[in-house]
Motif scaffolding. Structure first.
Motif, mmCIF file in Angstrom:
data_model
loop_
_atom_site.group_PDB
_atom_site.id
_atom_site.type_symbol
_atom_site.label_atom_id
_atom_site.label_comp_id
_atom_site.label_asym_id
_atom_site.label_seq_id
_atom_site.Cartn_x
_atom_site.Cartn_y
_atom_site.Cartn_z
ATOM 1 N N THR A 149 0.829 -1.213 0.000
ATOM 2 C CA THR A 149 0.000 0.000 0.000
ATOM 3 C C THR A 149 0.859 1.258 0.000
ATOM 4 O OG1 THR A 149 -0.240 -0.185 2.423
ATOM 5 C CG2 THR A 149 -2.015 -1.092 1.063
ATOM 6 N N SER A 150 1.995 1.239 0.695
ATOM 7 C CA SER A 150 2.887 2.404 0.635
ATOM 8 C C SER A 150 3.585 2.469 -0.712
ATOM 9 C CB SER A 150 3.900 2.367 1.778
ATOM 10 O OG SER A 150 4.713 1.212 1.721
ATOM 11 N N GLY A 151 3.917 1.313 -1.297
ATOM 12 C CA GLY A 151 4.523 1.290 -2.626
ATOM 13 C C GLY A 151 3.579 1.831 -3.691
ATOM 14 N N LEU A 152 2.289 1.573 -3.524
ATOM 15 C CA LEU A 152 1.295 2.087 -4.466
ATOM 16 C C LEU A 152 1.302 3.613 -4.455
ATOM 17 C CD1 LEU A 152 -1.045 1.255 -6.404
ATOM 18 C CD2 LEU A 152 -2.581 1.475 -4.440
ATOM 19 N N ARG A 153 1.439 4.202 -3.272
ATOM 20 C CA ARG A 153 1.504 5.665 -3.175
ATOM 21 C C ARG A 153 2.789 6.204 -3.798
ATOM 22 N NH1 ARG A 153 -2.349 7.869 -0.054
ATOM 23 N NH2 ARG A 153 -3.596 6.384 1.158
ATOM 24 N N ALA A 154 3.885 5.496 -3.578
ATOM 25 C CA ALA A 154 5.156 5.942 -4.158
ATOM 26 C C ALA A 154 5.088 5.903 -5.680
ATOM 27 C CB ALA A 154 6.294 5.068 -3.645
#
Length: 419
Positions: free
Chosen positions: A206-211
Motif C-alpha cells: 500500500t505504501s509502494g502504491l503511493r510511491a
C-alpha cells in the motif's frame, strides 16, 4: 519448536508446529505460554486474546494518507516502522478497503515532487547506483526465498526513503527515487507474502502504491495492485481479487504488450477462481494476442523480466486448473517447466507442485508423488511458506491410502521440510 520443547520438557516434535501453521491446529495452553514468554507477550494477553490473536502485531495497516509526496513519505515511514516487527500471518486490510484504495489510486492525479530540504543535493550517480542494484535484489529474492531476503529489502527501502526525506532534488530525480522506493516496496511485500507474513506484505504494497503514484508511474502502480490481487486470490477473496486486477488493467495506461499480457493474466486468474469460464477464456485469448506482439526492441519495464514464455504458460495452466480442466493444465504446466531456467528455483517448485495437483486430479497418483518429491529440495534451497503450504495441500489431495509406502516416504519428506 525448540523453545517450546525446552520450556515444557517435551520432545521437539516439529510436526506439531507444522499443524499449527498449516492445519489450523491450536497449540495447547502450556505450549502457548512458552511461546509467549520467548516473544515477550504478557500471559494476560494470551488469555484475553486467544490463539492466534496474541501473536506479535505491528498495529493496524494505515491507508488514509493523502495522495501527495508528503503522504507518500508518511506511508513509507509507517511501513518501515511496523512491517519488520509484524509477524502476523493474516491479512489485516479486508478486500473492500483494498478495492477502495485502488479506486483512489485510479482517480487521483500526481503532483510535482521537486524538493529543496536541509540535506545536500542528491547525486544522480548515487540514484543510478541504487537503480543498478535492483536486478541483483530481484535475483536474490527469487533465489533465496522471501524469508531470507526480507530484511535486506527493508534496509534498501529505508535507505531510499531517508534520501527522499533529507536530500534536495529536481522533479526528475525525485520521481526516480520514488519509482525506486515503489519497486523496493513491491519486492519487500512479495518477500513478506512468500514468508506468510500477509499484514506486512500489505504494508509494503500500500505504501509502494503511493510511491508509484507520486512518481507518476501508472504501470508500476498496476503491478503492485496485481500483487494485492494475488494475495486476495490466495485467501479466497475472489471478487476482491478480480476488482483489484481489473483496476490494474484499466489504470496501467499505455504499456508494452508484455506488460499488458501480464496484467491480463492476473485478471484471467481471478475470473477462473470465480468460475467464470467465458470471461477467463476471453482474457486468455487477449493475453495470448499481446504475447504474440512482444518484440525484442520493446522498452519493457525491468520488473517484467520474470514474465517470459514459461511464466505465460504457467499462469495459463493455473487458470485451467481452477476451471477444472486438469488435462489442459498439465499440458501448459509441462511446457512451463521445460522452458523455466534452473535459477528460478522458487518458481520451479511452485509449478512442479501445481503440476502434481493437476496429475492427481487426473488420477495419476504415482506421477503426482514423483513431482512432489522433486519439489522438496527446490523448496529447501529457496524457502517459501506459500510453497510449503502448497505441498501440504497437494499431499492432502492424493487419492492414496496413508499406509502406502510411497505416501509414507513423501510424508517424511514434508515433515522434514516443515522443520
Amino acid at each position: 519448536m525448540d523453545i517450546v520443547a525446552k520450556a515444557t520438557k517435551r520432545s521437539a516434535d516439529r510436526r506439531k508446529a507444522w499443524k499449527w501453521e498449516n492445519w489450523g491446529v491450536e497449540p495447547d495452553a502450556e505450549s502457548q505460554e512458552a511461546l509467549a514468554a520467548a516473544l515477550g507477550v504478557p500471559l494476560r494477553d494470551v488469555h484475553r486474546l486467544g490463539w492466534p490473536g496474541w501473536l506479535p502485531d505491528g498495529g493496524p495497516v494505515r491507508i488514509g494518507f493523502p495522495w501527495t509526496l508528503e503522504g507518500t513519505l508518511q506511508a513509507l515511514d509507517d511501513t518501515l516502522e511496523h512491517a519488520m516487527p509484524d509477524r502476523r500471518g493474516f491479512m489485516k486490510l479486508g478486500g473492500q478497503a483494498l478495492t477502495l484504495l485502488a479506486g483512489e489510486w485510479l482517480s487521483q492525479e500526481s503532483e510535482p515532487v521537486a524538493a529543496a530540504l536541509a540535506g545536500g543535493r542528491i547525486d544522480l550517480r548515487l540514484i543510478e547506483d541504487l537503480e543498478d542494484g535492483l536486478p541483483r535484489l530481484r535475483r536474490l529474492e527469487a533465489a533465496l526465498g522471501g524469508p531470507r531476503a526480507r530484511l535486506l529489502l527493508d534496509t534498501e527501502l529505508a535507505t531510499v526513503t531517508g534520501i527522499l526525506k533529507a536530500a534536495s532534488y529536481t522533479d526528475q530525480a525525485g520521481r526516480r527515487l520514488l519509482r525506486l522506493s515503489a519497486e523496493l516496496s513491491r519486492l519487500a511485500g512479495f518477500a513478506s507474502f512468500d514468508a506468510g507474513l500477509h499484514a506486512a506484505a500489505q504494508r509494503y504494497w500500500t505504501s509502494g502504491l503511493r510511491a508509484a503514484h507520486s512518481a507518476s508511474d501508472r504501470a508500476m502502480g498496476a503491478n503492485i495492485l496485481k500483487s494485492l490481487s494475488l494475495q486476495c486470490y490466495d485467501h479466497g477473496l475472489f471478487a476482491e481479487s478480480l476488482a483489484l486486477a481489473t483496476c490494474a488493467v484499466e489504470g496501467a495506461g499505455d504499456v508494452t504488450p508484455r506488460t499488458r499480457a501480464m496484467l491480463l493474466l492476473r485478471q484471467a486468474r481471478a475470473e477462473a477462481a470465480g468460475g467464470n469460464r467465458t470471461a477467463c477464456d476471453r482474457l486468455l485469448s487477449d493475453a495470448e494476442t499481446q504475447m504474440a506482439r512482444v518484440r525484442v526492441e520493446d522498452e519493457d519495464p525491468s520488473w517484467t523480466g520474470y514474465f517470459d514464455a514459461a511464466e505465460f504458460h504457467a499462469q495459463t495452466a493455473t487458470c485451467h486448473a481452477d476451471l477444472h480442466r486438469p488435462r489442459l493444465a498439465v499440458t501448459h504446466f509441462t511446457t512451463a517447466l521445460t522452458l523455466m531456467p534452473p535459477a528460478k528455483g522458487r518458481d520451479l517448485a511452485t509449478y512442479t507442485i501445481q503440476t502434481a495437483r493437476a496429475h492427481a486430479a487426473l488420477g495419476n497418483a504415482d506421477e503426482a508423488i514423483r513431482l512432489l518429491e522433486a519439489a522438496v529440495p527446490l523448496i529447501t534451497t529457496a524457502p517459501s511458506h506459500r510453497n510449503t503450504a502448497r505441498a501440504a495441500t497437494a499431499r492432502a489431495e492424493l487419492p492414496m491410502a496413508r499406509r502406502d509406502p510411497k505416501v509414507q516416504r513423501l510424508d517424511e519428506l514434508l515433515v522434514r521440510l516443515s522443520a
